[in-house]
Design a protein around this motif. Structure first.
Motif: not given
Length: 454
Positions: A190-199, A291-297
């Motif tokens: 997803d361009p905004v959110m991080v990937n789900p982490e593995s268990v 999330h993945r966004l930089t402060p500027d984004e």
């Protein structure tokens, strides 16, 4: 003593997630959600809670969406006195969502009484703003990846689920048994959110199945969004986007900003008409790890829209004839300010009502996407002549392939996988895939079923 789990919600339906763990006379509730959608589901919110709220020792939240957290004010009002543990962002989002929920329920009851369209005399809110504020005093923040031992209860560990800010998959170790709850899983890439982490491993797994029988369209959401916005503006219309205030609204602002900055969409006015969504958007800056966004984004995405806070401003927006984009809650058109915009804009062919993800059965969103030519709002039927569209690829839920990929990262098969938080068809389709592709034992529990975890 054995550990048991009771499915008090989120079984046979995509809403009302509530899972009760019991061990040695202690009880811990995982999620405490509202039932939404069909009337027979919503009536469960008014029924007596299946166990005495005062007997529950603690509540663990996977995330803040109301179908996972929205019953907390009623639980506290009716006797729960323990702590509610959740990630830091979830705690902050609950402060926004629960107060908003209580406020809206009071206003909806007041509106129904004033206009006389409720069958109940008088119409009452499920809970009030005061109830929500009381519930918030029970919330306590838990850090991701830091194991926490609850007094006479389980050890818990939160991993990021990527669904919305603060969303977690939850691992509970209790009585020698380890059980993992997926929560609502987000998307991979997803361009905004991080990937789900593995268990890594668990003896038992409770996994969501919202999209258990579907794959998300691979089309670039910006391409689809640009086409719809440009087409609507060309005919002099307004695009009304019912959007979940937490998660979807922020993703939409990001995509709209990218389209305007690149010149693919003209610089039309964009309005975010939801105080709750406005507050949630401002949290992006404080929870950058989610999330993945930089402060500027973040700054650019938050700056693309004009924020509409007051009721008077919202009413003025409804009557404004100029072409524009309105992003407003709620995402399934079940309540909130978006209903007033639908009453104004749905009857005109030049406008577009644009949904952005899953619509539960029985909601206005589901009805409109199924082709309903009229919808009932505030006791009256409104004609739907506007174009109705959906952007399912913007969903914040993992699709069937992504759920299987998340499960496939476990180092060993669990003893049993319980499939939850989905409509019957979706849950059973995921059950078959888990059985056939992973070779795991799995089943779909029924509402109020209790299972012993050996």
């Amino acid at each position: 003593m054995t550990l048991s789990i009771s499915f008090l919600g989120g079984a046979g339906t995509v809403t009302g997630s509530r899972f009760l763990l019991e061990h040695d006379g202690r009880q811990v509730l995982v999620d405490c959600g509202l039932f939404q959608g069909l009337k027979q589901l919503r009536l469960r919110n008014w029924a007596k809670f299946p166990v005495d709220p005062a007997s529950i020792d603690a509540v663990l939240l996977t995330h803040a969406h109301l179908d996972h957290s929205g019953y907390l004010p009623a639980l506290v009002r009716d006797g729960f006195r323990g702590k509610v543990h959740a990630s830091s962002a979830t705690v902050e989002l609950c402060e926004i969502l629960l107060k908003d929920s209580g406020f809206l329920q009071e206003k909806d009851a007041e509106y129904a009484n004033r206009h006389g369209f409720s069958k109940h005399k008088p119409a009452l809110p499920l809970y009030t703003l005061k109830d929500a504020e009381a519930a918030l005093r029970h919330l306590h923040a838990v850090q991701f990846h830091e194991r926490l031992s609850l007094p006479d209860g389980p050890d818990i560990l939160l991993r990021r689920a990527g669904h919305i800010l603060g969303a977690a998959s939850l691992e509970c170790s209790w009585g020698g048994v380890r059980i993992a709850f997926s929560g609502d899983l987000g998307r991979f890439g997803d361009p905004v959110m991080v990937n789900p982490e593995s268990v890594p491993e668990a003896d038992y797994v409770v996994v969501e199945s919202t999209y258990g029988n579907r794959r998300h369209e691979k089309r670039d959401p910006q391409d689809a969004l640009a086409e719809i916005v440009n087409r609507t503006i060309a005919r002099g219309g307004t695009v009304v986007i019912p959007a979940f205030a937490v998660g979807r609204a922020q993703s939409l602002l990001y995509h709209l900003e990218r389209l305007v900055s690149s010149g693919r969409v003209s610089r039309i006015p964009v309005f975010l008409d939801s105080p709750m969504a406005i507050n949630a958007t401002e949290l992006l800056h404080r929870h950058s790890g989610d999330h993945r966004l930089t402060p500027d984004e973040c700054e650019r995405a938050c700056g693309i829209a004009e924020y509409v806070r007051g009721v008077g401003e919202s009413k003025a927006l409804t009557s404004n004839p100029m072409p524009k984009v309105i992003v407003s809650a709620s995402g399934m058109a079940t309540g909130g300010r978006v209903l007033h915009h639908l009453k104004r804009y749905a009857p005109e062919r030049r406008n577009t009502i644009l949904f952005s993800g899953f619509q539960a059965a029985g909601t206005r969103g589901a009805d409109m996407l199924d082709g309903a030519d009229r919808i009932k709002i505030h006791g009256e039927y409104i004609r739907v002549r506007a174009e109705v569209a959906n952007l399912p690829m913007l969903s914040a839920h993992a699709d069937a392939d992504e759920i299987i990929a998340w499960l496939g990262r476990f180092h060993r098969p669990p003893r049993m996988t319980f499939i939850s938080h989905g409509e019957p068809e979706e849950s059973d389709a995921l059950r078959r895939r888990i059985k056939d592709e992973l070779g795991w034992a799995c089943r779909v529990p029924e509402h109020l079923e209790k299972a012993v975890l050996e």
